[in-house]
Enzyme design. Structure first.
Site, PDB file in Angstrom:
ATOM      1  N   GLU A  51      39.421  43.851  43.970  1.00  0.00           N
ATOM      2  CA  GLU A  51      38.697  44.082  43.019  1.00  0.00           C
ATOM      3  C   GLU A  51      38.450  42.233  42.814  1.00  0.00           C
ATOM      4  O   GLU A  51      37.252  42.236  41.896  1.00  0.00           O
ATOM      5  CB  GLU A  51      39.748  44.369  41.514  1.00  0.00           C
ATOM      6  N   HIS A  92      35.337  42.196  43.944  1.00  0.00           N
ATOM      7  CA  HIS A  92      33.927  42.435  43.725  1.00  0.00           C
ATOM      8  C   HIS A  92      33.994  41.226  42.354  1.00  0.00           C
ATOM      9  O   HIS A  92      32.199  41.318  41.849  1.00  0.00           O
ATOM     10  CB  HIS A  92      34.317  43.775  42.572  1.00  0.00           C
TER      11      HIS A  92
END
Length: 229
Positions: free
Chosen positions: A103, A106
């Site tokens: 994550e 990202h």
């Protein structure tokens, strides 16, 4: 011969994709559960992992927060929030740090204006509307023998296929960044890297399966539309 819409013989087209999707879901759950029980040797949590990688990359405007649910982890580029499920946020497992790092991948993409992520974020609102409307239009077109509505439904659904295709490099790149960051920060040992890869690869397979299913569904719609000519 008339068949209800979802009982058309053309459903066979979807079978390979549905089998792959079922396998992908099984794979991600079993792999995640396996490595959720394996503690990382550094003893750090997913939240600590995320914070360290963000700091290392000079990203100080992204907030790491805990959310409910299982495998509900995601990065919100509109609010610059990295949301981690309880098992990942507080967990000290291989799975926890792998998903947290993914994550953060990202967030790094967002910080560097990674083109595929920018494109996905730009088209997401439009795709949300068109993909939700596609089957309604297509079904009405079949019900009332209105081929033009079927064609519009196909065009709308095509946007969902494009979205899935754009998502693939975004997810694969985030996983690649995750592994690089974990290794460069010495947050995993060599043997742990194998577990991280397995968790990330299992998650990536779900996106591949979703893309294949969407493409096969689009093909099925095109064939059904052609049968009405």
């Amino acid at each position: 011969m008339f068949y209800p819409m979802f009982l058309y013989p053309s459903m066979i087209i979807l079978l390979p994709g549905l089998i792959l999707a079922a396998y992908a879901q099984f794979k991600v759950k079993t792999t995640y559960n396996k490595y959720l029980k394996v503690a990382n040797q550094r003893g750090i949590t997913g939240a600590e992992t995320a914070s360290r990688i963000l700091k290392k990359n000079g990203i100080y405007d992204v907030t790491v927060e805990q959310v409910g649910g299982k495998l509900s982890d995601h990065y919100d580029p509109t609010k610059k929030k990295l949301r981690l499920s309880n098992e990942v946020y507080n967990g000290r497992s291989i799975a926890s740090i792998a998903i947290a790092a993914h994550e953060v991948g990202h967030a790094i993409q967002h910080n560097k204006s990674y083109a595929p992520l920018t494109l996905r974020s730009t088209i997401a609102p439009v795709v949300g509307f068109t993909s939700n409307s596609a089957w309604f239009l297509f079904f009405i077109g079949i019900l009332f023998n209105f081929p033009q509505l079927m064609t519009l439904g196909i065009l709308f659904f095509a946007s969902a296929v494009i979205f899935n295709i754009v998502t693939l490099p975004v997810e694969f790149n985030a996983s690649s960044r995750a592994l690089t960051q974990l290794e460069s920060e010495y947050l995993v040992y060599d043997d742990e890297g194998i577990g991280v890869k397995k968790v990330l690869n299992a998650a990536a397979l779900t996106y591949v399966a979703a893309t294949i299913v969407a493409f096969l569904q689009l093909l099925r719609m095109v064939l059904l539309r052609g049968s009405r000519d």
